[in-house]
Design an enzyme around this catalytic site. Structure first.
Site, short mmCIF file in Angstrom:
data_model
loop_
_atom_site.label_atom_id
_atom_site.label_comp_id
_atom_site.label_asym_id
_atom_site.label_seq_id
_atom_site.Cartn_x
_atom_site.Cartn_y
_atom_site.Cartn_z
N ASP A 37 0.87 -1.18 0.00
CA ASP A 37 0.00 0.00 0.00
C ASP A 37 0.90 1.23 0.00
OD1 ASP A 37 -2.22 1.93 0.76
OD2 ASP A 37 -3.30 0.04 1.02
N ASP A 60 3.60 1.90 -4.44
CA ASP A 60 2.71 2.80 -5.18
C ASP A 60 2.50 2.14 -6.54
OD1 ASP A 60 1.56 4.79 -6.78
OD2 ASP A 60 2.64 6.41 -5.75
N VAL A 61 1.30 1.66 -6.80
CA VAL A 61 1.06 0.84 -7.99
C VAL A 61 1.26 1.62 -9.28
CG1 VAL A 61 -0.51 -0.73 -6.81
CG2 VAL A 61 -1.44 1.30 -7.96
N ASN A 87 -5.67 -5.03 -6.37
CA ASN A 87 -6.85 -4.48 -5.72
C ASN A 87 -6.82 -2.96 -5.60
OD1 ASN A 87 -9.17 -4.40 -3.62
ND2 ASN A 87 -7.42 -3.58 -2.48
N TYR A 158 -13.91 6.46 -13.36
CA TYR A 158 -13.92 5.22 -12.59
C TYR A 158 -14.50 4.08 -13.42
CZ TYR A 158 -14.84 1.93 -8.79
OH TYR A 158 -14.87 0.81 -7.99
N LYS A 162 -12.43 0.73 -14.79
CA LYS A 162 -12.83 -0.62 -14.39
C LYS A 162 -13.24 -1.47 -15.58
CE LYS A 162 -12.10 -0.30 -9.97
NZ LYS A 162 -11.09 -1.15 -9.29
N THR A 195 -17.15 -0.68 2.59
CA THR A 195 -15.76 -0.39 2.93
C THR A 195 -15.68 1.07 3.39
OG1 THR A 195 -15.21 0.37 0.70
CG2 THR A 195 -15.00 -2.00 1.15
#
Length: 267
Positions: A37, A60-61, A87, A158, A162, A195
């Site tokens: 993360d 950091d992706v 994720n 978003y 996705k 979440t």
């Protein structure tokens, strides 16, 4: 509970929410899990609570050098990686309300969402394949969304990101099969999962329950999903029970996409 016994797994965005639940479930099923993360304090604290079968690494992706460093670190320790769960993601609303519709969204905001959600998955798949070539097998699990299957006027970036994850998952699956590799790649498409992302909308006090009910009023099961329900599906995809499943998309939406625009009447 040993469905993932001795597997080496890496989970991005694991400091909270779905990623944290996936990490917990994987450890419970016998895997050695690397939580990653950019929220180092929360990620490290969670890893410590999970015991000796969990570790934390900053990732950091969006940054390819971070991926290279973490993957190389895990390979140096274990000689292989069996599972990668891509994720980590953002909605674009983390800093508060901002225009994300197709007409008013800024190019900078559009790119920011895609950089994390799509570039991050691209890099996770790219370096995951490299890592899994050491054994020629593995499972890559990409978190897409119900929003990747339908249009979302108020969250265009978003939804677009996705949807692209859904398609790239299939491309990766076909590529690996064509390379003669037993590396599977599948996507999970959750709808409303309870979440921390939802907390600003839900608030506190006596109106919270009503807000929750309103937000899932179009869902046939009329409730939010739970992070552990997503984690259970990730366990299946990571396990040797799903070795013939690749390029698949699994919906986890309380019946939302079953084919009706309205929730069925209660009887």
């Amino acid at each position: 509970m040993t469905r993932l016994k001795d597997k080496i797994a890496l989970v991005t965005g694991a400091a909270q929410g779905i990623g944290a639940s996936v990490a917990r479930a994987f450890v419970a099923e016998g895997a050695m899990v690397y939580l990653t993360d950019i929220n180092d304090d929360a990620g490290r604290a969670l890893a410590e609570t999970l015991g000796v079968y969990a570790g934390y690494r900053h990732l950091d992706v969006r940054v390819e050098s971070d991926w290279e460093a973490v993957i190389d670190d895990v390979l140096a320790a274990h000689k292989r990686i069996d599972v990668i769960v891509n994720n980590a993601g953002i909605t674009g609303f983390e800093g508060g309300p901002v225009a994300h519709d197709p007409e008013h969204a800024s190019l900078a905001d559009w790119r920011s969402v895609h950089e994390t959600n799509l570039d991050g998955v691209f890099l996770g798949c790219k370096h995951g394949i490299r890592a899994m070539r050491t054994t020629g097998a593995g499972s890559i699990i990409n978190l897409s969304s119900r929003s990747g299957l339908v249009g979302i006027p108020g969250a265009a970036a978003y939804a677009s990101s996705k949807a692209a994850i859904r398609n790239h998952t299939k491309t990766v699956a076909l590529y690996c099969a064509g390379q003669g590799l037993a590396i599977r790649c599948n996507s999970i498409h959750p709808a409303a999962i309870l979440t921390p992302m939802w907390e600003p909308m839900l608030g506190v006090g006596p109106e919270r329950e009503k807000r929750m009910a309103d937000l899932v009023s179009d869902t046939p099961m009329r409730r939010f999903g739970r992070p552990e329900e997503v984690a259970a599906l990730a366990v299946l995809l990571a396990s040797d029970e799903a070795t013939y499943m690749t390029g698949s998309e699994l919906n986890l939406d309380g019946g939302l996409l079953a084919g009706t625009a309205l929730a069925p009447e209660r009887t």
